[in-house]
Design a protein around this motif. Structure first.
Motif, mmCIF file in Angstrom:
data_model
loop_
_atom_site.group_PDB
_atom_site.id
_atom_site.type_symbol
_atom_site.label_atom_id
_atom_site.label_comp_id
_atom_site.label_asym_id
_atom_site.label_seq_id
_atom_site.Cartn_x
_atom_site.Cartn_y
_atom_site.Cartn_z
ATOM 1 N N GLU A 48 -0.307 -0.433 -13.367
ATOM 2 C CA GLU A 48 -0.912 0.270 -12.516
ATOM 3 C C GLU A 48 -2.055 1.233 -13.152
ATOM 4 O O GLU A 48 -3.114 1.483 -12.533
ATOM 5 N N MET A 49 -1.743 1.854 -14.314
ATOM 6 C CA MET A 49 -2.719 2.425 -15.085
ATOM 7 C C MET A 49 -3.910 1.549 -15.520
ATOM 8 O O MET A 49 -5.131 1.903 -15.498
ATOM 9 N N GLU A 50 -3.445 0.544 -16.034
ATOM 10 C CA GLU A 50 -4.595 -0.414 -16.630
ATOM 11 C C GLU A 50 -5.542 -1.057 -15.658
ATOM 12 O O GLU A 50 -6.766 -1.226 -15.701
ATOM 13 N N LEU A 51 -4.851 -1.534 -14.453
ATOM 14 C CA LEU A 51 -5.433 -2.459 -13.585
ATOM 15 C C LEU A 51 -5.804 -1.398 -12.069
ATOM 16 O O LEU A 51 -6.417 -2.030 -11.232
ATOM 17 N N ASP A 52 -5.248 -0.430 -12.309
ATOM 18 C CA ASP A 52 -5.648 0.480 -11.085
ATOM 19 C C ASP A 52 -4.966 0.076 -9.682
ATOM 20 O O ASP A 52 -5.745 0.178 -8.685
ATOM 21 N N THR A 53 -3.954 -0.739 -9.898
ATOM 22 C CA THR A 53 -3.211 -1.326 -8.550
ATOM 23 C C THR A 53 -1.970 -1.196 -8.596
ATOM 24 O O THR A 53 -1.345 -1.479 -10.018
ATOM 25 N N ASP A 54 -1.124 -1.151 -7.561
ATOM 26 C CA ASP A 54 0.436 -1.352 -7.762
ATOM 27 C C ASP A 54 0.567 -2.357 -6.495
ATOM 28 O O ASP A 54 0.664 -1.705 -5.211
ATOM 29 N N PRO A 55 0.759 -3.589 -6.480
ATOM 30 C CA PRO A 55 0.799 -4.456 -5.517
ATOM 31 C C PRO A 55 2.081 -4.267 -4.830
ATOM 32 O O PRO A 55 2.568 -4.947 -3.855
ATOM 33 N N PHE A 56 3.263 -3.453 -5.425
ATOM 34 C CA PHE A 56 4.379 -3.462 -5.053
ATOM 35 C C PHE A 56 4.664 -2.484 -3.864
ATOM 36 O O PHE A 56 5.724 -2.066 -3.342
ATOM 37 N N THR A 57 3.673 -1.678 -3.508
ATOM 38 C CA THR A 57 3.482 -0.531 -2.615
ATOM 39 C C THR A 57 3.799 -0.942 -1.080
ATOM 40 O O THR A 57 4.521 -0.447 -0.473
ATOM 41 N N ALA A 58 3.075 -2.261 -0.915
ATOM 42 C CA ALA A 58 3.050 -2.773 0.401
ATOM 43 C C ALA A 58 3.137 -4.483 0.457
ATOM 44 O O ALA A 58 3.782 -4.933 1.311
ATOM 45 N N GLU A 59 2.295 -4.884 -0.388
ATOM 46 C CA GLU A 59 2.075 -6.297 -0.351
ATOM 47 C C GLU A 59 3.006 -7.191 -0.752
ATOM 48 O O GLU A 59 3.219 -8.267 0.021
ATOM 49 N N VAL A 60 3.630 -6.885 -1.921
ATOM 50 C CA VAL A 60 4.756 -7.770 -2.423
ATOM 51 C C VAL A 60 6.106 -6.915 -2.547
ATOM 52 O O VAL A 60 6.061 -5.836 -3.377
ATOM 53 N N PRO A 61 7.316 -7.540 -2.103
ATOM 54 C CA PRO A 61 8.317 -6.877 -2.438
ATOM 55 C C PRO A 61 8.530 -6.970 -3.928
ATOM 56 O O PRO A 61 8.774 -8.235 -4.176
ATOM 57 N N ILE A 62 8.960 -5.981 -4.644
ATOM 58 C CA ILE A 62 9.249 -5.967 -5.802
ATOM 59 C C ILE A 62 10.501 -7.076 -6.237
ATOM 60 O O ILE A 62 10.564 -7.644 -7.365
ATOM 61 N N THR A 63 11.364 -6.947 -5.174
ATOM 62 C CA THR A 63 12.664 -7.825 -5.356
ATOM 63 C C THR A 63 12.226 -9.242 -5.077
ATOM 64 O O THR A 63 13.094 -10.044 -5.865
ATOM 65 N N SER A 64 11.252 -9.580 -4.993
ATOM 66 C CA SER A 64 10.778 -11.185 -4.929
ATOM 67 C C SER A 64 10.204 -11.699 -6.291
ATOM 68 O O SER A 64 10.037 -12.718 -6.492
ATOM 69 N N VAL A 65 10.205 -10.871 -7.127
ATOM 70 C CA VAL A 65 9.435 -10.963 -8.349
ATOM 71 C C VAL A 65 10.717 -11.268 -9.200
ATOM 72 O O VAL A 65 11.409 -10.343 -9.699
ATOM 73 N N ARG A 66 10.827 -12.411 -9.697
ATOM 74 C CA ARG A 66 11.813 -13.118 -10.665
ATOM 75 C C ARG A 66 11.462 -13.611 -11.822
ATOM 76 O O ARG A 66 12.382 -13.767 -12.762
ATOM 77 N N THR A 67 10.239 -14.206 -11.877
ATOM 78 C CA THR A 67 9.752 -15.018 -12.949
ATOM 79 C C THR A 67 8.499 -14.490 -13.417
ATOM 80 O O THR A 67 7.734 -13.635 -12.746
ATOM 81 N N VAL A 68 8.199 -15.015 -14.686
ATOM 82 C CA VAL A 68 6.971 -14.493 -15.149
ATOM 83 C C VAL A 68 5.599 -14.998 -14.247
ATOM 84 O O VAL A 68 4.661 -14.156 -13.944
ATOM 85 N N GLY A 69 5.678 -16.067 -13.688
ATOM 86 C CA GLY A 69 4.779 -16.556 -12.535
ATOM 87 C C GLY A 69 4.981 -15.798 -11.175
ATOM 88 O O GLY A 69 3.676 -15.600 -10.873
ATOM 89 N N ASP A 70 5.776 -15.231 -10.879
ATOM 90 C CA ASP A 70 5.988 -14.431 -9.702
ATOM 91 C C ASP A 70 5.154 -12.974 -9.940
ATOM 92 O O ASP A 70 4.443 -12.437 -9.302
#
Length: 89
Positions: free
Chosen positions: A50-72
């Motif tokens: 979030e600091m480096e890219l100035d974004t947090d996709p897990f606030t609304a766009e992507v549920p963090i629970t769906s991230v299981r792999t490096v590709g996710d």
């Protein structure tokens, strides 16, 4: 450095701390089962990105629970994947 490289560099840094030296990550590797990351490591990774890219996709766009792999994880930070249909990334 592009967004994908930034994500991979930050992930490699944390994986190296947790699991020891790793030179390469594959998109199908499990963040938890194969790389040994725990929720605290993932939270730290998200904070760094979030600091480096100035974004947090897990606030609304992507549920963090769906991230299981490096590709996710890489796809979660891909602005084209996250953009709603018809909206520019």
């Amino acid at each position: 450095m592009n967004r994908r490289e930034t994500v991979m560099t930050a992930l490699l840094e944390i994986v190296n701390e947790v699991a020891g030296p790793v030179d390469h990550l594959d998109e199908d590797q499990s963040l938890v089962d194969q790389l040994g990351l725990e929720s605290l490591h993932l939270a730290r990774l998200v904070a760094v990105l979030e600091m480096e890219l100035d974004t947090d996709p897990f606030t609304a766009e992507v549920p963090i629970t769906s991230v299981r792999t490096v590709g996710d994880l890489l796809r979660a930070y891909d602005p084209v994947v996250r953009a709603p249909l018809g909206d520019p990334a």
